[in-house]
Design a protein around this motif. Structure first.
Motif, PDB file in Angstrom:
ATOM      1  N   VAL A   7      -7.362   2.843   6.309  1.00  0.00           N
ATOM      2  CA  VAL A   7      -6.110   2.752   7.048  1.00  0.00           C
ATOM      3  C   VAL A   7      -6.421   2.348   8.483  1.00  0.00           C
ATOM      4  CG1 VAL A   7      -4.082   4.005   7.837  1.00  0.00           C
ATOM      5  CG2 VAL A   7      -5.029   4.480   5.575  1.00  0.00           C
ATOM      6  N   ASN A   8      -5.783   1.276   8.919  1.00  0.00           N
ATOM      7  CA  ASN A   8      -5.874   0.847  10.303  1.00  0.00           C
ATOM      8  C   ASN A   8      -4.524   0.242  10.692  1.00  0.00           C
ATOM      9  OD1 ASN A   8      -5.829  -1.823   9.273  1.00  0.00           O
ATOM     10  ND2 ASN A   8      -8.062  -1.878   9.151  1.00  0.00           N
ATOM     11  N   CYS A   9      -4.391  -0.178  11.931  1.00  0.00           N
ATOM     12  CA  CYS A   9      -3.106  -0.709  12.403  1.00  0.00           C
ATOM     13  C   CYS A   9      -2.668  -1.943  11.623  1.00  0.00           C
ATOM     14  CB  CYS A   9      -3.184  -1.023  13.899  1.00  0.00           C
ATOM     15  SG  CYS A   9      -3.249   0.456  14.917  1.00  0.00           S
ATOM     16  N   GLU A  10      -3.609  -2.810  11.302  1.00  0.00           N
ATOM     17  CA  GLU A  10      -3.284  -4.027  10.542  1.00  0.00           C
ATOM     18  C   GLU A  10      -2.721  -3.674   9.162  1.00  0.00           C
ATOM     19  OE1 GLU A  10      -5.609  -7.902   8.675  1.00  0.00           O
ATOM     20  OE2 GLU A  10      -6.569  -6.735  10.260  1.00  0.00           O
ATOM     21  N   PHE A  11      -3.343  -2.700   8.503  1.00  0.00           N
ATOM     22  CA  PHE A  11      -2.876  -2.276   7.186  1.00  0.00           C
ATOM     23  C   PHE A  11      -1.484  -1.660   7.278  1.00  0.00           C
ATOM     24  CE2 PHE A  11      -2.687   1.117   3.895  1.00  0.00           C
ATOM     25  CZ  PHE A  11      -2.629   0.286   2.782  1.00  0.00           C
ATOM     26  N   LEU A  12      -1.259  -0.803   8.276  1.00  0.00           N
ATOM     27  CA  LEU A  12       0.056  -0.166   8.431  1.00  0.00           C
ATOM     28  C   LEU A  12       1.130  -1.213   8.717  1.00  0.00           C
ATOM     29  CD1 LEU A  12      -0.955   3.034  10.422  1.00  0.00           C
ATOM     30  CD2 LEU A  12      -0.407   2.848   7.976  1.00  0.00           C
ATOM     31  N   HIS A  13       0.810  -2.210   9.508  1.00  0.00           N
ATOM     32  CA  HIS A  13       1.759  -3.295   9.772  1.00  0.00           C
ATOM     33  C   HIS A  13       2.082  -4.043   8.485  1.00  0.00           C
ATOM     34  CE1 HIS A  13       3.041  -7.360  10.993  1.00  0.00           C
ATOM     35  NE2 HIS A  13       3.758  -6.667  11.848  1.00  0.00           N
ATOM     36  N   TYR A  14       1.057  -4.302   7.676  1.00  0.00           N
ATOM     37  CA  TYR A  14       1.253  -4.965   6.384  1.00  0.00           C
ATOM     38  C   TYR A  14       2.224  -4.160   5.517  1.00  0.00           C
ATOM     39  CZ  TYR A  14       0.135  -5.997   1.498  1.00  0.00           C
ATOM     40  OH  TYR A  14       0.226  -6.266   0.158  1.00  0.00           O
ATOM     41  N   GLY A  50       0.836  -1.190   0.000  1.00  0.00           N
ATOM     42  CA  GLY A  50       0.000   0.000   0.000  1.00  0.00           C
ATOM     43  C   GLY A  50       0.874   1.243   0.000  1.00  0.00           C
ATOM     44  N   GLY A  51       0.487   2.250  -0.768  1.00  0.00           N
ATOM     45  CA  GLY A  51       1.252   3.490  -0.828  1.00  0.00           C
ATOM     46  C   GLY A  51       2.473   3.439  -1.723  1.00  0.00           C
ATOM     47  N   ALA A  52       2.715   2.293  -2.391  1.00  0.00           N
ATOM     48  CA  ALA A  52       3.906   2.155  -3.241  1.00  0.00           C
ATOM     49  C   ALA A  52       3.780   2.915  -4.552  1.00  0.00           C
ATOM     50  CB  ALA A  52       4.189   0.678  -3.528  1.00  0.00           C
ATOM     51  N   GLY A  53       2.544   3.254  -4.945  1.00  0.00           N
ATOM     52  CA  GLY A  53       2.346   3.990  -6.190  1.00  0.00           C
ATOM     53  C   GLY A  53       1.729   3.158  -7.303  1.00  0.00           C
ATOM     54  N   LYS A  54       1.099   2.049  -6.954  1.00  0.00           N
ATOM     55  CA  LYS A  54       0.512   1.148  -7.960  1.00  0.00           C
ATOM     56  C   LYS A  54      -0.534   1.857  -8.821  1.00  0.00           C
ATOM     57  CE  LYS A  54      -0.915  -1.798  -4.876  1.00  0.00           C
ATOM     58  NZ  LYS A  54      -0.399  -1.173  -3.644  1.00  0.00           N
ATOM     59  N   THR A  55      -1.448   2.556  -8.177  1.00  0.00           N
ATOM     60  CA  THR A  55      -2.549   3.186  -8.898  1.00  0.00           C
ATOM     61  C   THR A  55      -2.052   4.312  -9.793  1.00  0.00           C
ATOM     62  OG1 THR A  55      -4.110   2.569  -7.183  1.00  0.00           O
ATOM     63  CG2 THR A  55      -4.757   4.382  -8.614  1.00  0.00           C
TER      64      THR A  55
END
Length: 172
Positions: A116-123, A10-15
């Motif tokens: 965005v939640n803690c699980e997503f940020l950990h991922y 997530g946030g890598a720039g895929k879209t």
């Protein structure tokens, strides 16, 4: 480059990359979030998600961005090019923060559903260590025919777009 799968944390720039490639190549862009969720942003069944991907990748030309490890073999087997975006986790976190500031919660126009939640940020933070090795194994198993580009910075993704654009202009 007619059938492109874009992967990464997530946030890598895929879209962003998917839209640039879609415009440059003149191919439709499909976001896995659009297939993963119904109109009310409820998760669809795995069967429905997989079937929707099979339908998309049966097309002659496309760019698909998103993850979904369980269904990655579907995209990997059909793609002629796979782009793995792998910037530093701090770059990904910055991308998530900027996206959140720009669009808030819910779906933004680029096709991503912001949650965005803690699980997503950990991922996101652990993507390189935990998820990327699994992704690369799936690609080794299902995408031996495809060109795999492993880009580790936004600069390298922008360079790819410039090179493709220059090549397109040279063929006109």
């Amino acid at each position: 480059m007619h059938r492109v799968a874009i992967l990464g944390a997530g946030g890598a720039g895929k879209t962003v990359l998917a839209h640039k490639l879609g415009d440059l190549l003149g191919v439709p862009v499909i976001h896995l979030d659009e297939l993963r969720y119904d109109a009310s942003w409820n998760v669809v069944s795995e069967e429905e998600f997989f079937a929707a991907q099979r339908k998309v990748v049966a097309g002659a030309r496309w760019v698909v961005d998103g993850n979904g490890s369980a269904s990655l073999p579907i995209r990997a087997a059909a793609a002629d090019t796979i782009i793995v975006l792998d910037p530093h986790p701090l770059v990904c976190l910055a991308g998530i923060i900027l996206r959140g500031l720009r669009y808030g919660g819910g779906q933004h126009p680029g096709g991503v559903y912001v949650r965005v939640n803690c699980e997503f940020l950990h991922y996101v933070v652990s993507y390189r260590r935990k998820t990327l090795p699994k992704v690369l194994r799936v690609l080794d198993e299902h995408a031996g025919h495809a060109t795999v580009l492993h880009l580790t910075s936004r600069r390298s993704a922008n360079r790819l777009i410039r090179e493709l654009d220059d090549a397109e202009r040279g063929h006109q």
